[in-house]
Design a protein around this motif. Structure first.
Motif, PDB file in Angstrom:
ATOM      1  N   TYR A  45       0.948  -1.399  -0.176  1.00  0.00           N
ATOM      2  CA  TYR A  45       0.069  -0.002  -0.150  1.00  0.00           C
ATOM      3  C   TYR A  45       0.810   1.247  -0.008  1.00  0.00           C
ATOM      4  O   TYR A  45       0.263   2.413  -0.151  1.00  0.00           O
ATOM      5  CB  TYR A  45      -1.052  -0.147   1.190  1.00  0.00           C
ATOM      6  CG  TYR A  45      -0.259  -0.348   2.611  1.00  0.00           C
ATOM      7  CD1 TYR A  45       0.268   0.660   3.467  1.00  0.00           C
ATOM      8  CD2 TYR A  45      -0.408  -1.336   3.381  1.00  0.00           C
ATOM      9  CE1 TYR A  45       0.617   0.822   4.393  1.00  0.00           C
ATOM     10  CE2 TYR A  45       0.135  -1.543   4.369  1.00  0.00           C
ATOM     11  CZ  TYR A  45       0.733  -0.324   5.128  1.00  0.00           C
ATOM     12  OH  TYR A  45       1.399  -0.649   6.286  1.00  0.00           O
ATOM     13  N   ASN A  46       2.174   1.163   0.155  1.00  0.00           N
ATOM     14  CA  ASN A  46       3.152   2.473  -0.107  1.00  0.00           C
ATOM     15  C   ASN A  46       3.164   2.870  -1.563  1.00  0.00           C
ATOM     16  O   ASN A  46       3.387   3.916  -1.574  1.00  0.00           O
ATOM     17  CB  ASN A  46       4.497   2.076   0.266  1.00  0.00           C
ATOM     18  CG  ASN A  46       4.507   1.905   1.828  1.00  0.00           C
ATOM     19  OD1 ASN A  46       3.818   2.383   2.483  1.00  0.00           O
ATOM     20  ND2 ASN A  46       5.608   1.289   2.348  1.00  0.00           N
ATOM     21  N   VAL A  48       0.718   4.072  -3.993  1.00  0.00           N
ATOM     22  CA  VAL A  48      -0.348   4.409  -3.976  1.00  0.00           C
ATOM     23  C   VAL A  48      -0.370   5.506  -5.344  1.00  0.00           C
ATOM     24  O   VAL A  48       0.442   6.662  -5.292  1.00  0.00           O
ATOM     25  CB  VAL A  48      -1.149   5.128  -3.076  1.00  0.00           C
ATOM     26  CG1 VAL A  48      -2.511   5.462  -3.231  1.00  0.00           C
ATOM     27  CG2 VAL A  48      -1.224   3.981  -2.009  1.00  0.00           C
TER      28      VAL A  48
END
Length: 50
Positions: A45-46, A48
């Motif tokens: 999720y880093n 994005v």
């Protein structure tokens, strides 16, 4: 399991309590300063894009 750890600690119960609190604080600090930042770099999720 916790009873076996409690029996393995030296001293009377107040000393065991202090040792246990120090160990818990050390594990917490190790997780917060070393383990969690390392795991964060591996999480997807880093990356994005909006």
């Amino acid at each position: 399991m916790y009873a076996a750890l409690w029996r393995a600690l030296p001293g009377p119960w107040p000393l065991k309590l202090v040792i246990t609190l120090v160990l818990v604080a050390a594990v917490f600090l190790l997780l917060m300063e070393v383990v969690f930042p390392w795991v964060t770099t591996l999480m997807p999720y880093n990356d994005v894009a909006v």
